[in-house]
Design an enzyme around this catalytic site. Structure first.
Site, mmCIF file in Angstrom:
data_model
loop_
_atom_site.group_PDB
_atom_site.id
_atom_site.type_symbol
_atom_site.label_atom_id
_atom_site.label_comp_id
_atom_site.label_asym_id
_atom_site.label_seq_id
_atom_site.Cartn_x
_atom_site.Cartn_y
_atom_site.Cartn_z
ATOM 1 C CB SER A 470 37.472 126.150 -11.721
ATOM 2 O OG SER A 470 35.609 125.490 -11.170
ATOM 3 C CG ASP A 481 49.881 116.634 -8.145
ATOM 4 O OD1 ASP A 481 50.565 117.287 -7.485
ATOM 5 O OD2 ASP A 481 48.474 116.964 -7.397
ATOM 6 C CE LYS A 495 33.956 128.495 -6.678
ATOM 7 N NZ LYS A 495 33.785 127.076 -7.046
#
Length: 707
Positions: A470, A481, A495
């Site tokens: 999560s 990224d 998740k």
């Protein structure tokens, strides 16, 4: 508005499974097990809400209705140990109308199946009690297949009887391997089987309705569920209790209650004796209360036994799937407590390494969860506790100590506040998007860091494992990224969905009876590069070898999980990490000869083998030999590693255990991956080009005027 709601919903729902307030139920006559008017209304509303608001669009046709019915049968009889083929054939006649029935709120088939199920349970329990009076021969070579490759319904009572004979034998042998005397085993199993029948007789109409509607929601997606009025009330109680209890998330798996995870700062995790995958087989109250066998109990009933007031004692009897432990049940004593924010707070340490006779330092930040003191914040307290605030302070301390890189340890971090995942990312980037959220209507919102500047601009790495989920995945994905740091470890949980609670009564004006609530998946997280964190999780730049032996884990192991997909990338500026391949080669070379990693890899292999096991021997000598071989295989690797660290191994199964020595042993094992991740980060520091120091500029002296 949507993101404000999501910030709350990312708070772990551990309280839901560690707290419940159940009155002692009474047997329910079969004549009362028929649909009620309120349930018909709820079914109609649930169907409409799912069709309109669920993230995955639902088409209630015959194909989907068949999946719902299959899920319902699986919920009642996952081992196919009660119904027979002729039962299923009869049910299928009514199930063919299920799509139309659900639209109209007609629940007759659900209650019809349950009434038959209750009768079949009575028949099987009667047989099990009769079998208990026999003497079993555990010297013959035979096996019990507890999870066949292709599950088929038994075609006759004789076939089902044979299945139950082996099932009872396996139950008996399991307790005998735990060194229980035969007389005690018979008494304990008698109570277990009688308890199974008793609990099924206590199912009321709401229980049947909830079971069926959850089969409906689970056929869509695993995180959507229906809560009956009683379950909704228990959920409210649990949230007010602020995780008071033992701090463990439990789930039902066939007839066992499984520890899914432990909560940072809770008694279960602090004990160091309760691990993911442990099976709770007994619960006792106080220091000397009788141990109750809870195999076959409903999850809610087990939770009710575990829950209790702060300061009280509960004893759990556990069977472990942890490699290196025997099949004997072990007993753990816990003092129930309220999990405090400071117990979950971030912590720092420094790892020192000698390179060319120079001591180099890497700072480690361990973050167990993404926490934020919402009560203090709402009360206007300016210095309320939060992950970001604590980490900012710790970063300043580590920088003052001269560390050359920061390693953030997110292993076992199941998530928490989305706001904290966003603001924590902001400590390491200037400004920019952190995560994208797409709702059921296709609308995309971006959660961004808008606070200019960084708290730390140096070398960075993030350590993750299969239980990082999560909010942990959101943070790790953003760091990856942006190219801001290395991600090291195992692929994460996966998740990437968001749930909200919906009161059914909102859709039935004038209804005075509580119709329950729906926990609905209505959005999905996406990385700023456009890919989802759902299902695949975050793939590390540098993977540890334990990842190679992972079976289906996390979201990937759940039926009907939303697939991985992507959307348009957000606008952001990324750096490119160099030297990743070289860093991976250097790490792999070290790990190949590292005794600690050999042990961890061996443990992962054994876990894979245990998960893949579908049958067990019913010959006692074989079972004992297998048990001892597995135990010796792991402990040999573990003890070899501990000796190299100057630590005397501690036997967790011993009658008297030195808790301090045991904790030191656990910490040493937990540091294996941290220390290698720190070495990887230091490699990255050493491979960085030296900063260019500008040549000194010679400024000519001003001319001196002469007289």
């Amino acid at each position: 508005m949507i993101l404000n709601l999501f910030r709350f919903l990312l708070i772990p729902l551990a309280a839901l499974t560690t707290a419940a307030a159940l009155a002692t139920p009474q047997p329910v006559p079969l004549a009362q097990l028929f649909p009620a008017a309120g349930q018909t209304k709820s079914a109609i509303v649930i169907n409409k809400v799912l069709e309109r608001y669920h993230y995955r669009k639902v088409n209630l046709d015959e194909i989907f209705a068949a999946q719902v019915f299959e899920k319902y049968l699986e919920a009642l009889d996952p081992g196919r140990a009660f119904f027979q083929v002729h039962d299923i054939d009869r049910f299928n006649t009514g199930a063919r109308r299920l799509a139309d029935d659900l639209r109209q709120g007609n629940l007759a088939i659900a209650f019809d199946v349950f009434r038959v199920y209750r009768m079949r349970v009575d028949e099987r329990v009667a047989l099990a009690l009769k079998l208990l009076q026999e003497r079993f021969d555990f010297s013959r070579p035979q096996t019990y297949v507890f999870e066949p490759e292709t599950k088929q319904w038994c075609t006759s009572s004789a076939e089902l009887d044979a299945l139950w004979r082996k099932r009872v034998m396996n139950d008996f042998l399991t307790l005998r391997l735990a060194d229980k005397p035969d007389a005690e085993i018979r008494e304990r199993l008698q109570k277990r089987y009688e308890g199974l029948a008793r609990r099924i007789h206590q199912f009321n109409g709401d229980d049947v309705f909830q079971t069926f509607m959850n089969a409906y929601t689970q056929a869509i997606e695993p995180h959507t569920s229906f809560m009956s009025p009683d379950t909704s009330e228990n959920f409210d109680i649990s949230m007010k209790l602020s995780l008071e209890g033992i701090g463990a998330v439990l789930r039902g798996d066939n007839e066992y209650t499984i520890v899914q995870s432990t909560v940072p700062g809770g008694p279960a995790r602090e004990s160091g004796q309760i691990h993911t995958g442990d099976q709770v087989v007994g619960v006792a109250q106080g220091l000397d209360g009788a141990m109750e066998d809870v195999v076959g109990w409903r999850l809610e009933d087990v939770v009710d036994k575990i829950r209790g007031p702060k300061g009280s004692v509960v004893r759990l009897q556990l069977l472990s799937k942890t490699p290196g432990t025997t099949s004997r049940a072990r007993e753990v004593t816990l003092v129930r407590n309220q999990i405090k924010l400071e117990d979950q707070a971030a912590k720092s340490s420094v790892i020192e390494q000698r390179v060319n006779d120079v001591t180099r330092k890497i700072g480690v930040l361990e973050i167990p969860t993404f926490y934020r003191d919402f009560d203090a914040e709402n009360a206007g307290t300016r210095d309320f506790r939060s992950t970001t605030r604590d980490v900012r302070r710790l970063l300043a301390d580590l920088t003052a100590q001269g560390v050359e890189g920061i390693l953030i340890d997110l292993r076992g971090n199941g998530g928490g506040s989305l706001a904290e995942a966003t603001s924590l990312t902001g400590l390491f980037i200037d400004t920019g998007p952190v995560v994208q959220v797409k709702d059921a209507f296709g609308k995309i919102e971006v959660e961004a860091d808008t606070d200019a500047g960084v708290a730390y601009a140096g070398p960075l790495a993030v350590l993750v494992d299969r239980d990082s989920a999560s909010a942990s995945e959101i943070f790790a994905a953003a760091i990856q990224d942006y190219g801001r740091g290395l991600i090291i470890g195992e692929p994460t949980f996966g998740k990437g969905t968001v749930q909200t609670l919906i009161d059914i009564n909102r859709f039935v004006p004038g209804e005075h009876n509580d119709l329950g609530r729906l926990r609905l998946t209505m959005a999905q997280f996406f990385r700023i590069d456009g890919g989802s964190t759902q299902l695949n999780g975050v793939t590390p730049d540098i993977r540890f070898p334990s990842a190679s032996y992972l079976n289906q884990h996390g979201e990937r192991s759940l039926d009907n999980a939303l697939p991985w997909t992507r959307i348009k990338p957000a606008t952001y500026r990324a750096s490119i990490l160099t030297n990743v391949e070289q860093l991976a080669r250097q790490s792999a070379a070290r790990i190949a000869t590292d005794i600690g990693f050999n042990m961890l890899t061996e443990r992962s292999k054994m876990l894979r083998d245990l998960d893949a096991q579908k049958e067990v021997s019913l010959r006692e000598t074989d079972r004992r030999a297998e048990d001892q071989q597995r135990e010796q295989r792991f402990k040999a690797e573990r003890d070899r590693y501990l000796h190299t660290r100057g630590i005397t191994p501690v036997d967790e199964d011993a009658e008297a255990v030195n808790e301090e020595a045991l904790e030191a042993q656990r910490q040493a094992i937990a540091r294996i991956e941290v220390e290698e991740a720190a070495r990887v980060l230091l490699d990255e520091v050493l491979l960085r080009p030296a900063p260019v120091v500008p040549a000194p500029v010679v400024v000519p002296a001003p001319a001196v005027a002469t007289q």
